[in-house]
Design a protein around this motif. Sequence first.
Motif, PDB file in Angstrom:
ATOM      1  N   VAL A  76       0.788  -1.305   0.083  1.00 26.41           N
ATOM      2  CA  VAL A  76       0.088  -0.076  -0.151  1.00 26.41           C
ATOM      3  C   VAL A  76       0.921   1.267   0.040  1.00 26.41           C
ATOM      4  O   VAL A  76       0.717   2.197  -0.862  1.00 26.41           O
ATOM      5  CB  VAL A  76      -1.036  -0.065   1.095  1.00 26.41           C
ATOM      6  N   ALA A  77       2.036   1.265   0.839  1.00 28.19           N
ATOM      7  CA  ALA A  77       2.817   2.536   0.858  1.00 28.19           C
ATOM      8  C   ALA A  77       3.510   2.747  -0.498  1.00 28.19           C
ATOM      9  O   ALA A  77       3.611   3.841  -0.863  1.00 28.19           O
ATOM     10  CB  ALA A  77       3.890   2.066   2.047  1.00 28.19           C
ATOM     11  N   ALA A  78       3.723   1.500  -1.097  1.00 20.86           N
ATOM     12  CA  ALA A  78       4.634   1.713  -2.376  1.00 20.86           C
ATOM     13  C   ALA A  78       3.678   2.237  -3.469  1.00 20.86           C
ATOM     14  O   ALA A  78       3.949   2.985  -4.486  1.00 20.86           O
ATOM     15  CB  ALA A  78       5.078   0.461  -2.700  1.00 20.86           C
ATOM     16  N   ARG A  79       2.299   2.245  -3.356  1.00 21.42           N
ATOM     17  CA  ARG A  79       1.327   2.746  -4.309  1.00 21.42           C
ATOM     18  C   ARG A  79       0.661   4.268  -3.837  1.00 21.42           C
ATOM     19  O   ARG A  79       0.017   4.848  -4.664  1.00 21.42           O
ATOM     20  CB  ARG A  79       0.177   1.745  -4.534  1.00 21.42           C
ATOM     21  N   VAL A  80       0.916   4.684  -2.746  1.00 19.04           N
ATOM     22  CA  VAL A  80       0.189   5.802  -2.237  1.00 19.04           C
ATOM     23  C   VAL A  80       1.303   6.898  -2.719  1.00 19.04           C
ATOM     24  O   VAL A  80       2.546   6.880  -2.185  1.00 19.04           O
ATOM     25  CB  VAL A  80       0.155   5.940  -0.754  1.00 19.04           C
ATOM     26  N   PRO A  81       0.884   8.180  -3.443  1.00 20.42           N
ATOM     27  CA  PRO A  81       1.658   8.982  -3.741  1.00 20.42           C
ATOM     28  C   PRO A  81       2.391   9.735  -2.309  1.00 20.42           C
ATOM     29  O   PRO A  81       1.452   9.940  -1.606  1.00 20.42           O
ATOM     30  CB  PRO A  81       1.000  10.077  -4.649  1.00 20.42           C
TER      31      PRO A  81
END
Length: 92
Positions: A76-81
Motif C-alpha cells: 500500500v505504501a508503495a502505491r500511495v503518492p
Amino acid sequence: MQLIRPFHPRCGEDFEFLERLNSWRGDVVLVLDGQGHRCSFPLEWTDMAPVDAFVAAAGGGCPYRTGDLVELADLVAARVPGGRGGVGGMAP
C-alpha cells in the motif's frame, strides 16, 4: 488443495493438486485451476502448509500473520503518492 493467502484475488479457490516442487525460492505447489490451466503457488499460500503457530494460538481471533500484514502495508505504501516506502518509514 485450497489457496488461503488472504490478500490473493483467488483466495478460497480450490485447485487440483499436481505436484510439490522445490524451487530457488522454496517449496511450490503445481496445480490445475477450474479451467484446466496449470499454475503454481508458494506452499505457504496453500492449505497444504503447516499451520502457522501464531494463527493457531490466536484460536481464530486473528486470521492474518504479522508478516502478511507488514507485506500488505509495504504494498500500500508503495502505491500511495508520497508514501514512505515501508512500514514505519523504513525502506523494505
